[in-house]
Design a protein around this motif. Structure first.
Motif, PDB file in Angstrom:
ATOM      1  N   THR A   1       0.869  -1.075   0.002  1.00 21.53           N
ATOM      2  CA  THR A   1      -0.120   0.056  -0.073  1.00 21.53           C
ATOM      3  C   THR A   1       0.756   1.316  -0.050  1.00 21.53           C
ATOM      4  N   VAL A   2       1.818   1.236   0.933  1.00 24.52           N
ATOM      5  CA  VAL A   2       2.766   2.539   0.872  1.00 24.52           C
ATOM      6  C   VAL A   2       3.444   2.864  -0.618  1.00 24.52           C
ATOM      7  N   LEU A   3       4.015   1.725  -1.114  1.00 22.46           N
ATOM      8  CA  LEU A   3       4.754   1.855  -2.355  1.00 22.46           C
ATOM      9  C   LEU A   3       3.782   2.077  -3.180  1.00 22.46           C
ATOM     10  N   GLN A   4       2.485   1.757  -3.295  1.00 20.20           N
ATOM     11  CA  GLN A   4       1.623   2.007  -4.532  1.00 20.20           C
ATOM     12  C   GLN A   4       0.963   3.310  -4.301  1.00 20.20           C
ATOM     13  N   GLY A   5       0.894   3.744  -2.902  1.00 16.34           N
ATOM     14  CA  GLY A   5      -0.024   4.787  -2.755  1.00 16.34           C
ATOM     15  C   GLY A   5      -1.100   4.751  -2.858  1.00 16.34           C
TER      16      GLY A   5
END
Ligand SMILES: Nc1nc2c(ncn2[C@@H]2O[C@H](COP(=O)(O)OP(=O)(O)O)[C@@H](O)[C@H]2O)c(=O)[nH]1
Ligand SMILES: [Mg+2]
Length: 291
Positions: free
Chosen positions: A73-77
């Protein structure tokens, strides 16, 4: 400092503790983008290693699958829900050895780190993965797709047994996932199993760290603002207890709030996940370079 209690002073399973806030006991720069960039840009220096293998282990329901989703989630935003998290954790939902890659930019390209999610460690009733399987897994002997058997370890003639693992198939970072919200934190049998795993990893020289999940469920002040985590006396005590029980140095224990019910990402939640990820990458990187 006064006499420490053996268990942090809070903690019914469902009502978050209302602890005192104190001066920040660990510094973090909230909302900054350097850690995100660091994780996004990371490439292993050692060309023998295309990707770092991160093995997640810990009690059932502690948030292993959710942590993978949170990093994704963090990396994909945006909220990602790939590693299936289990809302009813009566028994381990993950029984299969499964490796998760995280998509980078377009389809078919991946970040150079992978997470292996295994069946949870469980207490005395022996429903969880056996410690010997975790040891074999660390050495790269268990292939994806293997269904763990709580009663016995994998046999060498199993089709999922990898006889000659190459460096990339071995575990480079071991991450113990612990739920901050369960009142007893860990039962004696889980502590015993986790210590065994820890010692085995130490003998193999594999770096290890702890991700302490559900800090929002554990502590009211954190629930209202995740930025209170390093001011929370309760979380501090809990980290100290884990350090004593399992033998991890304090600075190897990273509190996080996983994305569990959110519909959108949040910079402060991201900051905690990224600070754990940065340490995971740095320790894995040190490990593969010293071989
Ligand atoms: N509030 C909250 N819930 C969490 C957190 N991490 C995991 N959960 C929830 O805890 C449950 C078990 O998590 P899961 O990832 O399936 O645990 P696993 O068995 O270790 O893979 C799921 O309902 C998750 O949504 C967290 O940091 N905060
Ligand atoms: Mg799981």
């Amino acid at each position: 400092m006064g006499e420490e209690q053996s268990k942090p002073a809070c903690a019914p399973d469902h009502a978050p503790a209302s602890g005192t806030l104190m001066e920040e006991w660990r510094k973090i720069r909230w909302g900054q983008k350097e850690d995100l960039q660091f994780v996004k840009d990371y490439q292993p220096y050692n060309k023998e290693v295309k990707e770092l293998r991160v093995l997640l282990y810990g009690p059932i329901g502690s948030g292993k699958s959710s942590f993978i989703n949170s990093v994704d989630t963090v990396l994909q935003g945006r909220i990602a829900l790939r590693a299936q998290a289990d809302a009813v954790s009566a028994k381990s939902f993950t029984t299969k050895h499964q490796t998760y890659k995280i998509n980078k930019e377009g389809p078919g390209t991946f970040y150079p780190f992978v997470f292996t999610d295994i069946m949870g460690i469980e207490g005395p009733d022996k429903r969880g993965v056996c410690v010997d399987d975790i040891k074999l897994d660390m050495k790269g002997h268990i292939k994806d797709g293997y269904m763990f058997n709580p009663c016995s370890e994998i046999s060498e003639d199993d089709q999922y047994y990898n006889k000659n693992p190459i460096l990339e198939e071995k575990v480079q970072v071991l991450v113990c996932i612990i739920d901050a919200s369960s009142s007893s934190i860990l039962d004696d049998e889980s502590i015993r199993k986790m210590r065994q795993v820890r010692l085995a990893a130490r003998d193999l020289g594999i770096p290890q760290l702890v991700v302490l999940t559900k800090i929002d469920v554990a502590c009211k002040e954190v629930q209202s603002d995740v930025k209170n985590v390093y001011k929370s006396n309760y979380i501090k005590k809990m980290i100290e207890k884990i350090s004593v029980d399992l033998g991890f140095p304090l600075n190897c224990i990273f509190p996080v709030k996983n994305y569990a019910s959110e519909n959108e990402t949040n910079d402060d939640i991201d900051s905690l996940i990224l600070s754990a990820m940065k340490q995971i990458i740095n320790s894995g990187e040190d490990f593969v370079n010293q071989l």
